[in-house]
Design a protein around this motif. Structure first.
Motif, PDB file in Angstrom:
ATOM      1  N   ARG A 105       7.576   1.551   2.376  1.00  0.00           N
ATOM      2  CA  ARG A 105       8.966   1.238   2.103  1.00  0.00           C
ATOM      3  C   ARG A 105       9.193   0.756   0.678  1.00  0.00           C
ATOM      4  O   ARG A 105      10.297   0.434   0.301  1.00  0.00           O
ATOM      5  N   THR A 106       8.118   0.685  -0.117  1.00  0.00           N
ATOM      6  CA  THR A 106       8.256   0.129  -1.461  1.00  0.00           C
ATOM      7  C   THR A 106       8.248   1.205  -2.540  1.00  0.00           C
ATOM      8  O   THR A 106       8.078   0.913  -3.707  1.00  0.00           O
ATOM      9  N   GLN A 125       0.836  -1.193   0.000  1.00  0.00           N
ATOM     10  CA  GLN A 125       0.000   0.000   0.000  1.00  0.00           C
ATOM     11  C   GLN A 125       0.873   1.246   0.000  1.00  0.00           C
ATOM     12  O   GLN A 125       1.842   1.335   0.761  1.00  0.00           O
ATOM     13  N   VAL A 126       0.550   2.194  -0.840  1.00  0.00           N
ATOM     14  CA  VAL A 126       1.282   3.456  -0.927  1.00  0.00           C
ATOM     15  C   VAL A 126       0.287   4.599  -0.807  1.00  0.00           C
ATOM     16  O   VAL A 126      -0.740   4.610  -1.485  1.00  0.00           O
ATOM     17  N   GLN A 127       0.588   5.539   0.038  1.00  0.00           N
ATOM     18  CA  GLN A 127      -0.226   6.757   0.134  1.00  0.00           C
ATOM     19  C   GLN A 127       0.585   7.916  -0.412  1.00  0.00           C
ATOM     20  O   GLN A 127       1.770   8.062  -0.090  1.00  0.00           O
ATOM     21  N   ALA A 145       1.369   6.303  -8.527  1.00  0.00           N
ATOM     22  CA  ALA A 145       2.408   5.279  -8.442  1.00  0.00           C
ATOM     23  C   ALA A 145       1.927   4.031  -9.161  1.00  0.00           C
ATOM     24  O   ALA A 145       0.774   3.601  -8.980  1.00  0.00           O
ATOM     25  N   GLY A 146       2.808   3.445  -9.945  1.00  0.00           N
ATOM     26  CA  GLY A 146       2.407   2.232 -10.653  1.00  0.00           C
ATOM     27  C   GLY A 146       3.414   1.861 -11.709  1.00  0.00           C
ATOM     28  O   GLY A 146       4.606   1.760 -11.414  1.00  0.00           O
ATOM     29  N   TYR A 161      -1.949   3.664  -7.417  1.00  0.00           N
ATOM     30  CA  TYR A 161      -2.186   4.566  -6.281  1.00  0.00           C
ATOM     31  C   TYR A 161      -2.164   6.004  -6.768  1.00  0.00           C
ATOM     32  O   TYR A 161      -1.353   6.379  -7.610  1.00  0.00           O
ATOM     33  N   TRP A 162      -3.049   6.805  -6.165  1.00  0.00           N
ATOM     34  CA  TRP A 162      -3.210   8.195  -6.565  1.00  0.00           C
ATOM     35  C   TRP A 162      -3.250   9.104  -5.357  1.00  0.00           C
ATOM     36  O   TRP A 162      -3.773   8.731  -4.298  1.00  0.00           O
ATOM     37  N   GLY A 163      -2.704  10.302  -5.535  1.00  0.00           N
ATOM     38  CA  GLY A 163      -2.844  11.328  -4.522  1.00  0.00           C
ATOM     39  C   GLY A 163      -4.176  12.043  -4.650  1.00  0.00           C
ATOM     40  O   GLY A 163      -4.964  11.753  -5.556  1.00  0.00           O
TER      41      GLY A 163
END
Length: 121
Positions: free
Chosen positions: A27-28, A1-3, A98-99, A110-112
């Motif tokens: 961390r990814t 998961q990325v925020q 991100a992707g 993932y999107w902001g």
């Protein structure tokens, strides 16, 4: 998961500059290619730029090529979009994502939340 959290948007006159930042949690971060997209009122979301996982490769939409610079700092989990020679047509909400390495929005996982950029003439 990325925020992802964007910042740096604002109001600027035509010809001016802004630098957008996008900070990522997790961390990814370095395992993802990153992208910037934008959406103007009444228009579809459009690709702006993408950067590889290492930051060694970038690709830009023709409309921003030579004016925008996309960079990343994997140690800080942050990407940057330096926008110079801004034009009124650059006015939009800017999103980082991100992707995968792509110009296509559906490739990004993932999107902001977006940051508003307004360029006055």
């Amino acid at each position: 998961q990325v925020q992802l959290v964007e910042s740096g948007g604002g109001l600027v006159q035509a010809g001016g500059s802004l630098r957008l930042s996008c900070a990522a949690s997790g961390r990814t971060f370095s395992t993802y290619a990153m992208g910037w997209f934008r959406q103007a009122p009444g228009k579809e979301r459009e690709f702006v730029a993408t950067i590889s996982r290492s930051g060694s490769s970038t690709y830009y939409a023709d409309s921003v090529k030579g004016r925008f610079t996309f960079s990343r700092d994997n140690a800080k989990n942050t990407v940057y979009l330096q926008m110079d020679s801004l034009k009124p047509e650059d006015t939009a909400v800017y999103y980082c994502a991100a992707g995968g390495w792509s110009t296509l929005s559906y490739v990004y996982d993932y999107w902001g939340q977006g940051t508003q950029v307004t360029v006055s003439s």
